[in-house]
Scaffold this motif. Structure first.
Motif, PDB file in Angstrom:
ATOM      1  N   CYS A   1       0.837  -1.267   0.015  1.00  0.00           N
ATOM      2  CA  CYS A   1       0.042   0.061  -0.153  1.00  0.00           C
ATOM      3  C   CYS A   1       1.039   1.151  -0.145  1.00  0.00           C
ATOM      4  O   CYS A   1       1.469   1.486   0.983  1.00  0.00           O
ATOM      5  CB  CYS A   1      -0.945  -0.048   1.051  1.00  0.00           C
ATOM      6  N   ALA A   2       0.995   1.879  -1.172  1.00  0.00           N
ATOM      7  CA  ALA A   2       1.602   3.172  -1.378  1.00  0.00           C
ATOM      8  C   ALA A   2       0.958   4.369  -1.031  1.00  0.00           C
ATOM      9  O   ALA A   2      -0.066   4.590  -1.432  1.00  0.00           O
ATOM     10  CB  ALA A   2       2.058   3.200  -2.655  1.00  0.00           C
ATOM     11  N   ALA A   3       1.286   5.153  -0.060  1.00  0.00           N
ATOM     12  CA  ALA A   3       0.681   6.373   0.449  1.00  0.00           C
ATOM     13  C   ALA A   3       1.290   7.682  -0.073  1.00  0.00           C
ATOM     14  O   ALA A   3       2.484   7.616  -0.273  1.00  0.00           O
ATOM     15  CB  ALA A   3       0.571   6.543   2.015  1.00  0.00           C
ATOM     16  N   SER A   4       0.700   8.557  -0.354  1.00  0.00           N
ATOM     17  CA  SER A   4       1.085  10.059  -0.825  1.00  0.00           C
ATOM     18  C   SER A   4       1.023  10.816   0.657  1.00  0.00           C
ATOM     19  O   SER A   4       0.359  10.599   1.389  1.00  0.00           O
ATOM     20  CB  SER A   4       0.249  10.445  -1.890  1.00  0.00           C
ATOM     21  N   GLY A   5       1.931  11.699   0.388  1.00  0.00           N
ATOM     22  CA  GLY A   5       1.956  12.791   1.359  1.00  0.00           C
ATOM     23  C   GLY A   5       3.087  12.831   2.259  1.00  0.00           C
ATOM     24  O   GLY A   5       3.637  11.547   2.615  1.00  0.00           O
ATOM     25  N   ARG A   6       3.570  13.733   2.903  1.00  0.00           N
ATOM     26  CA  ARG A   6       4.757  13.680   3.798  1.00  0.00           C
ATOM     27  C   ARG A   6       4.390  13.324   5.071  1.00  0.00           C
ATOM     28  O   ARG A   6       5.558  13.198   6.005  1.00  0.00           O
ATOM     29  CB  ARG A   6       5.342  15.210   3.726  1.00  0.00           C
ATOM     30  N   THR A   7       3.096  13.054   5.531  1.00  0.00           N
ATOM     31  CA  THR A   7       2.914  12.853   6.908  1.00  0.00           C
ATOM     32  C   THR A   7       2.491  11.240   7.144  1.00  0.00           C
ATOM     33  O   THR A   7       1.954  10.864   8.062  1.00  0.00           O
ATOM     34  CB  THR A   7       1.654  13.583   7.296  1.00  0.00           C
ATOM     35  N   PHE A   8       3.023  10.427   6.204  1.00  0.00           N
ATOM     36  CA  PHE A   8       2.674   8.915   6.232  1.00  0.00           C
ATOM     37  C   PHE A   8       3.225   8.531   7.410  1.00  0.00           C
ATOM     38  O   PHE A   8       2.434   7.591   8.177  1.00  0.00           O
ATOM     39  CB  PHE A   8       3.135   8.358   5.042  1.00  0.00           C
ATOM     40  N   SER A   9       4.409   8.887   7.948  1.00  0.00           N
ATOM     41  CA  SER A   9       4.917   8.342   9.244  1.00  0.00           C
ATOM     42  C   SER A   9       4.207   8.673  10.413  1.00  0.00           C
ATOM     43  O   SER A   9       4.632   7.974  11.583  1.00  0.00           O
ATOM     44  CB  SER A   9       6.355   8.514   9.425  1.00  0.00           C
ATOM     45  N   SER A  10       3.237   9.485  10.389  1.00  0.00           N
ATOM     46  CA  SER A  10       2.467  10.016  11.553  1.00  0.00           C
ATOM     47  C   SER A  10       1.117   8.944  11.508  1.00  0.00           C
ATOM     48  O   SER A  10       0.545   9.038  12.734  1.00  0.00           O
ATOM     49  CB  SER A  10       1.907  11.364  11.186  1.00  0.00           C
ATOM     50  N   TYR A  11       0.900   8.192  10.688  1.00  0.00           N
ATOM     51  CA  TYR A  11      -0.460   7.618  10.680  1.00  0.00           C
ATOM     52  C   TYR A  11      -0.157   6.026  11.220  1.00  0.00           C
ATOM     53  O   TYR A  11       0.660   5.714  10.859  1.00  0.00           O
ATOM     54  CB  TYR A  11      -0.951   7.273   9.391  1.00  0.00           C
ATOM     55  N   ASP A  12      -1.110   5.573  12.058  1.00  0.00           N
ATOM     56  CA  ASP A  12      -1.252   4.082  12.170  1.00  0.00           C
ATOM     57  C   ASP A  12      -1.824   3.484  11.005  1.00  0.00           C
ATOM     58  O   ASP A  12      -2.740   4.149  10.496  1.00  0.00           O
ATOM     59  CB  ASP A  12      -2.199   3.876  13.234  1.00  0.00           C
ATOM     60  N   MET A  13      -1.566   2.329  10.572  1.00  0.00           N
ATOM     61  CA  MET A  13      -2.132   1.830   9.267  1.00  0.00           C
ATOM     62  C   MET A  13      -2.590   0.561   9.412  1.00  0.00           C
ATOM     63  O   MET A  13      -2.293  -0.312  10.355  1.00  0.00           O
ATOM     64  CB  MET A  13      -0.917   1.582   8.391  1.00  0.00           C
ATOM     65  N   GLY A  14      -3.582   0.275   8.684  1.00  0.00           N
ATOM     66  CA  GLY A  14      -4.450  -1.057   8.652  1.00  0.00           C
ATOM     67  C   GLY A  14      -4.841  -1.663   7.380  1.00  0.00           C
ATOM     68  O   GLY A  14      -4.608  -0.974   6.435  1.00  0.00           O
ATOM     69  N   TRP A  15      -5.054  -2.788   7.436  1.00  0.00           N
ATOM     70  CA  TRP A  15      -5.840  -3.830   6.450  1.00  0.00           C
ATOM     71  C   TRP A  15      -6.853  -4.396   6.910  1.00  0.00           C
ATOM     72  O   TRP A  15      -7.060  -4.703   8.017  1.00  0.00           O
ATOM     73  CB  TRP A  15      -4.648  -4.782   6.086  1.00  0.00           C
ATOM     74  N   PHE A  16      -7.881  -4.287   5.943  1.00  0.00           N
ATOM     75  CA  PHE A  16      -9.307  -4.496   6.089  1.00  0.00           C
ATOM     76  C   PHE A  16      -9.407  -5.567   4.920  1.00  0.00           C
ATOM     77  O   PHE A  16      -8.939  -5.561   3.811  1.00  0.00           O
ATOM     78  CB  PHE A  16     -10.282  -3.802   6.143  1.00  0.00           C
ATOM     79  N   ARG A  17     -10.640  -6.307   5.080  1.00  0.00           N
ATOM     80  CA  ARG A  17     -10.930  -7.327   3.720  1.00  0.00           C
ATOM     81  C   ARG A  17     -12.285  -7.260   3.906  1.00  0.00           C
ATOM     82  O   ARG A  17     -13.009  -7.296   4.775  1.00  0.00           O
ATOM     83  CB  ARG A  17     -10.197  -8.646   3.724  1.00  0.00           C
ATOM     84  N   GLN A  18     -12.774  -7.557   2.527  1.00  0.00           N
ATOM     85  CA  GLN A  18     -14.379  -7.637   2.592  1.00  0.00           C
ATOM     86  C   GLN A  18     -14.519  -8.821   1.452  1.00  0.00           C
ATOM     87  O   GLN A  18     -14.178  -8.774   0.291  1.00  0.00           O
ATOM     88  CB  GLN A  18     -15.140  -6.487   1.945  1.00  0.00           C
ATOM     89  N   ALA A  19     -15.237 -10.050   1.938  1.00  0.00           N
ATOM     90  CA  ALA A  19     -15.569 -11.013   1.014  1.00  0.00           C
ATOM     91  C   ALA A  19     -17.247 -10.884   0.381  1.00  0.00           C
ATOM     92  O   ALA A  19     -17.572 -10.258   0.879  1.00  0.00           O
ATOM     93  CB  ALA A  19     -15.602 -12.385   1.607  1.00  0.00           C
ATOM     94  N   PRO A  20     -17.501 -11.429  -0.538  1.00  0.00           N
ATOM     95  CA  PRO A  20     -18.505 -11.262  -1.302  1.00  0.00           C
ATOM     96  C   PRO A  20     -19.692 -11.668  -0.362  1.00  0.00           C
ATOM     97  O   PRO A  20     -19.646 -12.815   0.477  1.00  0.00           O
ATOM     98  CB  PRO A  20     -18.665 -12.385  -2.338  1.00  0.00           C
ATOM     99  N   GLY A  21     -20.768 -10.807  -0.029  1.00  0.00           N
ATOM    100  CA  GLY A  21     -21.674 -11.145   0.720  1.00  0.00           C
ATOM    101  C   GLY A  21     -21.596 -10.720   2.136  1.00  0.00           C
ATOM    102  O   GLY A  21     -22.645 -11.041   2.883  1.00  0.00           O
ATOM    103  N   LYS A  22     -20.531 -10.246   2.694  1.00  0.00           N
ATOM    104  CA  LYS A  22     -20.130 -10.240   3.820  1.00  0.00           C
ATOM    105  C   LYS A  22     -19.771  -8.853   4.271  1.00  0.00           C
ATOM    106  O   LYS A  22     -19.320  -7.912   3.397  1.00  0.00           O
ATOM    107  CB  LYS A  22     -18.830 -11.088   4.247  1.00  0.00           C
ATOM    108  N   GLU A  23     -19.561  -8.293   5.473  1.00  0.00           N
ATOM    109  CA  GLU A  23     -19.085  -7.037   5.670  1.00  0.00           C
ATOM    110  C   GLU A  23     -17.465  -6.957   5.791  1.00  0.00           C
ATOM    111  O   GLU A  23     -16.842  -8.059   6.040  1.00  0.00           O
ATOM    112  CB  GLU A  23     -19.799  -6.716   7.047  1.00  0.00           C
ATOM    113  N   ARG A  24     -17.194  -5.820   5.710  1.00  0.00           N
ATOM    114  CA  ARG A  24     -15.800  -5.676   5.762  1.00  0.00           C
ATOM    115  C   ARG A  24     -15.165  -5.955   7.160  1.00  0.00           C
ATOM    116  O   ARG A  24     -15.904  -5.700   8.294  1.00  0.00           O
ATOM    117  CB  ARG A  24     -15.428  -4.025   5.325  1.00  0.00           C
ATOM    118  N   GLU A  25     -14.123  -6.381   7.213  1.00  0.00           N
ATOM    119  CA  GLU A  25     -13.629  -7.123   8.484  1.00  0.00           C
ATOM    120  C   GLU A  25     -11.995  -6.535   8.626  1.00  0.00           C
ATOM    121  O   GLU A  25     -11.223  -6.433   7.723  1.00  0.00           O
ATOM    122  CB  GLU A  25     -13.623  -8.337   8.665  1.00  0.00           C
TER     123      GLU A  25
END
Length: 124
Positions: A22-46
């Protein structure tokens, strides 16, 4: 806000591996906590995984613990998700997200910026 672009998805056999980026733009990337989520067909994002801005702490969903690893390279404005021992139930669209801060139980509501997602398909 930060703009996020995911890559690295694809089709893999069960037991195989993929690494998402996941490539981020902007000079403040290092200030953010980052996450990964996923969504399967017919299901909520988790929630899948998250990492503190410094990389000092990581968090995982029970379903991926021991198989997936989140990491980041602040010099490259990139966060990664290494996925090993993939299972058909890991099939989903995977999203990268950024938050100013996440708690010890990261939740979708913590994250204000989202990528467009990358498809991961695991065949049996």
């Amino acid at each position: 806000q930060v703009q996020l672009v995911e890559s690295g998805g694809g089709l893999v056999q069960a037991g195989g591996s993929l690494r998402l980026s996941c490539a981020a733009s902007g000079r403040t990337f290092s200030s953010y906590d980052m996450g990964w989520f996923r969504q399967a067909p017919g299901k909520e994002r988790e929630f899948v995984a998250a990492i503190r801005w410094s990389g000092s702490s990581t968090f995982y969903a029970d379903s991926v613990k021991g198989r997936f690893t989140i990491s980041r390279d602040n010099a490259k404005n990139t966060v990664y998700l290494q996925m090993n021992s993939l299972k058909p139930e890991d099939t989903a669209v995977y999203y990268c997200a950024a938050a100013w801060v996440v708690g010890n139980n990261p939740h979708e509501a913590d994250f204000g910026s989202w990528g467009q997602g990358t498809q991961v398909t695991v065949s049996s």
